[in-house]
Enzyme design. Structure first.
Site, mmCIF file in Angstrom:
data_model
loop_
_atom_site.group_PDB
_atom_site.id
_atom_site.type_symbol
_atom_site.label_atom_id
_atom_site.label_comp_id
_atom_site.label_asym_id
_atom_site.label_seq_id
_atom_site.Cartn_x
_atom_site.Cartn_y
_atom_site.Cartn_z
ATOM 1 C CB ILE A 215 -0.965 0.035 1.210
ATOM 2 C CG1 ILE A 215 -0.189 -0.093 2.520
ATOM 3 C CG2 ILE A 215 -2.019 -1.038 1.082
ATOM 4 C CD1 ILE A 215 -1.054 0.043 3.754
ATOM 5 N N GLY A 216 2.148 1.149 0.188
ATOM 6 C CA GLY A 216 2.954 2.360 0.190
ATOM 7 C C GLY A 216 4.412 2.068 0.466
ATOM 8 C CE1 TYR A 217 7.339 -0.504 -2.534
ATOM 9 C CE2 TYR A 217 5.530 0.777 -3.459
ATOM 10 C CZ TYR A 217 6.246 -0.396 -3.383
ATOM 11 O OH TYR A 217 5.883 -1.477 -4.145
ATOM 12 N N GLY A 218 7.718 3.846 2.384
ATOM 13 C CA GLY A 218 8.196 4.899 3.265
ATOM 14 C C GLY A 218 9.602 5.325 2.900
ATOM 15 C CB ALA A 219 11.960 7.616 4.600
ATOM 16 C CG PHE A 220 15.174 4.755 5.283
ATOM 17 C CD1 PHE A 220 16.278 4.783 4.458
ATOM 18 C CD2 PHE A 220 14.842 5.899 5.986
ATOM 19 C CE1 PHE A 220 17.056 5.930 4.353
ATOM 20 C CE2 PHE A 220 15.608 7.051 5.887
ATOM 21 C CZ PHE A 220 16.721 7.064 5.061
ATOM 22 C CB VAL B 126 3.578 0.211 4.340
ATOM 23 C CG1 VAL B 126 2.456 -0.079 5.332
ATOM 24 C CG2 VAL B 126 4.620 1.123 4.972
ATOM 25 C CE LYS C 244 8.540 2.172 7.487
ATOM 26 N NZ LYS C 244 8.621 3.564 7.989
ATOM 27 C CG ASP D 291 9.648 12.732 4.394
ATOM 28 O OD1 ASP D 291 9.561 13.650 3.547
ATOM 29 O OD2 ASP D 291 9.639 11.528 4.094
#
Length: 254
Positions: free
Chosen positions: A66-71, A74, A89, A186
Site C-alpha cells: 500500500i505504500g513505500y516509506g523513507a526506508f 508497507v 512495515k 518529512d
C-alpha cells in the site's frame, strides 16, 4: 490571538469513495518472513490476540503493498492471530551499517512510545524465526484506508470544513511531537494517513530525530521531500529547528 480548531472532527462527514480509500487493487503475495513466520516481540494482553472465527474465502482480503516509506515498504495484511486488518512495515537491511542501525532504532523507539490520536504508533514488533536470519524487522501498525495525497489528486471535492479538520489534526499531531522535541523532517501529503471518518494520523518516522539543542553540531540536510523543504535547508543551513515541519504544512495548504 488564539487559533481555535473544531472541537470534534467527527462533526464533518467525508464522502470519499470506497475505491479511493481502499487504494490500488490486485492480490499480491505476503512479504517473505511475514506474520505467519514471526512471533510477537512485545507481549500484549490475551484478549488482543484471541482466536478469531474462521473466515470464508470470500471474506479474506488479499495481502497487498500500500505504500513505500523513507526506508521501507508497507503492506496491508490480515493478522492471523485475531483476523484483524493491519499495516505491516518491512525495514530491510537494518544491520547494513551503523547509520542504518541507528536510524531504525530511532524509528522503533519513537513508534513504541507514541500515544496520540493523530500520530501513528506501533501495535507490535515481530521477531524473526531464527537469529541467523535477522536482517529485517517487521512493525505492525494500525491500518488506515488512504492518505492525504490520494485524496488531493482524486476528483472528490474537499470543502473548507474538510481542510480545517485536516489542518487542525496535523497541527495537533505536530504539537505533540514537538513538545517531545521530535522533528519529523518529512511532512508531506503521502505521510498523512486518513480514515473514512476524517481521522488523520502522521506516519513514516524514518527521517525523524530528536531536536539537537547544540547549535554548533551539524544536522543532515538530506531531509524533507524537495517540494516541502524549508528555506533554511535549501540554503544549506547546518542546524534547524521544528520550524521545518511547520513550513511543510504551509506548503501543503498554502
Amino acid at each position: 490571538m488564539a487559533i481555535v480548531g473544531p472541537s470534534r472532527h467527527a462533526r464533518v462527514s467525508m464522502s470519499v469513495s470506497m475505491s479511493l480509500m481502499q487504494g490500488p487493487g490486485g492480490a499480491a503475495a505476503a512479504p517473505q518472513g511475514g506474520l505467519h513466520a514471526a512471533q510477537p516481540y512485545y507481549p500484549h494482553h490475551p484478549q488482543q490476540h484471541a482466536v478469531a472465527p474462521a473466515h470464508s474465502q470470500e471474506q479474506v482480503q488479499p495481502d497487498r503493498p500500500i505504500g513505500y516509506g523513507a526506508f521501507g515498504v508497507v503492506w496491508a495484511v490480515t493478522d492471523p492471530r485475531d483476523g484483524r486488518r493491519v499495516a505491516l512495515k518491512k525495514l530491510p537491511n537494518v544491520f547494513q551499517s551503523l547509520v542504518s542501525s541507528k536510524r531504525v532504532f530511532r524509528e522503533l523507539k519513537m513508534l513504541c512510545f507514541f500515544k496520540h490520536e493523530n500520530v501513528l504508533a506501533a501495535l507490535d514488533i515481530l521477531q524473526p524465526p531464527h537469529l541467523d536470519f535477522f536482517q529485517e524487522i517487521y512493525v505492525i501498525t494500525e491500518l488506515l484506508q488512504s492518505d492525504l495525497h490520494k485524496i488531493i489528486v482524486s476528483h472528490q471535492p474537499l470543502s473548507s470544513d474538510h481542510i480545517k479538520v485536516f489542518l487542525y489534526q496535523i497541527l495537533r499531531g505536530l504539537k505533540y511531537l514537538h513538545s517531545a522535541r521530535i522533528l519529523h523532517r518529512d511532512i508531506k501529503p503521502g505521510n498523512l494517513l486518513v480514515n473514512s471518518n476524517c481521522v488523520l494520523k502522521i506516519c513514516d518516522f524514518g527521517l525523524a530525530r530528536v531536536e539537537e539543542p547544540d547549535t554548533s553540531k551539524h544536522m543532515t540536510q538530506e531531509v524533507v521531500t524537495q517540494y516541502y523543504r524549508a528555506p533554511e535547508i535549501l540554503m544549506g543551513a547546518k542546524h534547524y529547528t521544528a520550524a521545518v515541519d511547520v513550513w511543510s504544512v504551509g506548503c501543503i495548504f498554502g
